[in-house]
Write an enzyme that holds these catalytic residues in place. Structure first.
Site, PDB file in Angstrom:
ATOM      1  N   ALA A  13      -8.086   0.491  13.323  1.00 43.58           N
ATOM      2  CA  ALA A  13      -7.521  -0.359  12.386  1.00 43.58           C
ATOM      3  C   ALA A  13      -6.728   0.946  11.783  1.00 43.58           C
ATOM      4  O   ALA A  13      -7.246   1.904  11.061  1.00 43.58           O
ATOM      5  CB  ALA A  13      -8.191  -1.283  11.549  1.00 43.58           C
ATOM      6  N   CYS A 110      -7.204 -10.053   2.940  1.00 43.83           N
ATOM      7  CA  CYS A 110      -6.744  -9.619   4.082  1.00 43.83           C
ATOM      8  C   CYS A 110      -7.633  -9.028   5.373  1.00 43.83           C
ATOM      9  O   CYS A 110      -8.512  -9.062   6.533  1.00 43.83           O
ATOM     10  CB  CYS A 110      -5.666  -8.819   4.460  1.00 43.83           C
ATOM     11  SG  CYS A 110      -5.334  -7.530   5.764  1.00 43.83           S
ATOM     12  N   GLY A 134     -10.758   3.242   7.888  1.00 39.94           N
ATOM     13  CA  GLY A 134     -10.735   4.067   7.465  1.00 39.94           C
ATOM     14  C   GLY A 134     -11.273   3.843   5.768  1.00 39.94           C
ATOM     15  O   GLY A 134     -11.208   4.606   5.092  1.00 39.94           O
ATOM     16  N   CYS A 208       1.434  -4.400   0.563  1.00 38.05           N
ATOM     17  CA  CYS A 208       2.639  -4.032   1.654  1.00 38.05           C
ATOM     18  C   CYS A 208       3.647  -5.103   1.486  1.00 38.05           C
ATOM     19  O   CYS A 208       4.287  -4.128   1.982  1.00 38.05           O
ATOM     20  CB  CYS A 208       1.402  -3.570   2.897  1.00 38.05           C
ATOM     21  SG  CYS A 208       1.143  -5.527   3.634  1.00 38.05           S
TER      22      CYS A 208
END
Length: 369
Positions: A13, A110, A134, A208
Site C-alpha cells: 500500500a 480504514c 509502511g 485525509c
C-alpha cells in the site's frame, strides 16, 4: 533472496510517503515480487477544505509520488479506486459518529475495512500472497497459542500498533510490516541511500478527507439537513446553565473552543445527545478512572481473563497507563486505570497490551468515574 528464488508476490500500500516507499524498497531487496498500489479513497471535489492543494496521504500528490517511486524502483504500480467502499465504510461512519455525539477515529476503520479488506481482496485478484504497509509495528506467530501476534515497533516513538487492533488472524497471516525493526532515521537513511524520490518528504498528520481539520465544516457540508435538525442547546457547568452550544456534533471531549469565556480554562467534559446538552469543567473534571468499551477484537490472544492487568492507551499519542481489565458482558470490557486518564472520549479506541504485545482493542462507549 534465498537460494536465488523469489519469495512470492506482495502488494504494498503506497501512500506516496517515505515510509511506504522504503517498505517497497526493503521487500524488493529481500527478494519479493513487489506490486505497488495507491488507493483513491475519496473524490477531492466532494470533501472540500483543500481545493487545489491535494497533498494528503490519499491526494493527487500522493499518486504522483508513489508512481515516481515505483518507476525508480522498477516495480509495477497501480491506482485503484476504492471510493465506493471508503464512502460507505469510513466517511459514512465518521459522519454518523459525530451526529451521535461521539468522536470517531477513521484511520482505525480504514485499516480494518479498506487496507485489510478491499485492498487485500485486490491482492487476491493479482495473485499476491501478502500485503505490506509502511506501519511501524511487528508481527510473529506464537506456536503455543496458534495465533499471529502484533507487537510494538522497535522505534516506540513511531509505534503504530494502536491503529491495528481491528485486524483479524486471516489478515495478519498475510501481513508484512517491513519497518517494524527500523527507526525513522534509519528509514530516511535507506531512502537516501537508494535514491528514493520521497526521501525528504514530510509526514501528513491530518485525516485525509478532512485536510483542513475542520470537522464541523465537513459535517455541515455533507449532512446539512441532519445537522440543521439538531438545535442549539444548553452548556452546563456544575449543573447550571452557563451558555448555549451551536449543536453537539461540533464538539468533542477535551475541546476548549466554542464554549465561551469564563476567566479560567474550561473544557468540554461530556456530551449528552439525549438532552442536547454539553457539560464543561476544568482539568480535574476531565480526569476519569475508567471506561467501558464494546466491539472488542482480540489480536494476540484468544480470550481475556477477568481482572487481568494490562497497559492501555485511549488515543494514538496517549501515554500507556496500567489498568485492570474486567469482562462486562455482551462482548464488552471495563478498564479501571491505576491513575486517572484525561479526556476519555466515546467513539475513540482503547487498545490494551501485555508489555509490547497488542492483546486487542475496542471502541470506547463511556467513561467511568
Amino acid at each position: 533472496m534465498r537460494n536465488g528464488r523469489k519469495k512470492g508476490t506482495v502488494v504494498v500500500a503506497m501512500s506516496g510517503g517515505v515510509d511506504s516507499s522504503v517498505a517497497a524498497c526493503v521487500l524488493l531487496r529481500e527478494g519479493y515480487d513487489v506490486v505497488g498500489i495507491t488507493m483513491k479513497t475519496y473524490s477531492f471535489d466532494e470533501v472540500g477544505g483543500n481545493v487545489g492543494n491535494e497533498t494528503s496521504c490519499c491526494g493527487l500528490d500522493a499518486f504522483n509520488d508513489a508512481r515516481r517511486v515505483a518507476v525508480h524502483l522498477g516495480m509495477p504500480h497501480y491506482v485503484v479506486d476504492f471510493t465506493g467502499e471508503f464512502e460507505a465504510e469510513v466517511i459514512g461512519n465518521f459522519e454518523e459518529e459525530y451526529l451521535r455525539g461521539r468522536t470517531p477515529n477513521p484511520c482505525i476503520i480504514c485499516n480494518k475495512t479498506i487496507k485489510w479488506g478491499a485492498l487485500l481482496r485486490k491482492a487476491d485478484s493479482l495473485g499476491a500472497a501478502y500485503l505490506a504497509t509502511g506501519h511501524y509495528a511487528r508481527t510473529d506467530f506464537d506456536e503455543a497459542l496458534g495465533r499471529y501476534r502484533i507487537h510494538r515497533a522497535r522505534h516506540l516513538q513511531k509505534d503504530q500498533s494502536y491503529a491495528l487492533w481491528g485486524l483479524g488472524q486471516e489478515a495478519l497471516s498475510r501481513t508484512i510490516f517491513p519497518l517494524g525493526n527500523l527507526t525513522k532515521d534509519e528509514v530516511r537513511s535507506i531512502a537516501r541511500d537508494n535514491g528514493i524520490p520521497t526521501a525528504e518528504k514530510e509526514e501528513s498528520f491530518e485525516i485525509c478527507f478532512v485536510a483542513d481539520n475542520d470537522y464541523g465544516r465537513f459535517i455541515a457540508e455533507r449532512q446539512p439537513l441532519r445537522l440543521a435538525s439538531i438545535p442549539p442547546g444548553d452548556i452546563l457547568h456544575a449543573g447550571k446553565r452557563v451558555g448555549i452550544h451551536k449543536g453537539y456534533p461540533y464538539y468533542t471531549i477535551g475541546q476548549r473552543s466554542g464554549i465561551g469565556a469564563f476567566g479560567v480554562k474550561m473544557y468540554v467534559t461530556s456530551i449528552d445527545p439525549g438532552s442536547n446538552t454539553i457539560t464543561i469543567g476544568d482539568v480535574p473534571d476531565l480526569m476519569k478512572r475508567g471506561l467501558v468499551a464494546g466491539e472488542v477484537n482480540l489480536v494476540s490472544v484468544g480470550s481475556l481473563t477477568d481482572g487481568m492487568s494490562v497497559s492501555a492507551q485511549i488515543r494514538y499519542r496517549d501515554e500507556p497507563g496500567d489498568a485492570d481489565l474486567f469482562l462486562a458482558g455482551e462482548g464488552k470490557i471495563r478498564l479501571d486505570f491505576r491513575e486517572p486518564k484525561r479526556a476519555i472520549t466515546p467513539g475513540q479506541s482503547v487498545v490494551f497490551y501485555d508489555g509490547e504485545t497488542l492483546l486487542g482493542g475496542g471502541l470506547i462507549e463511556r467513561a467511568v468515574e
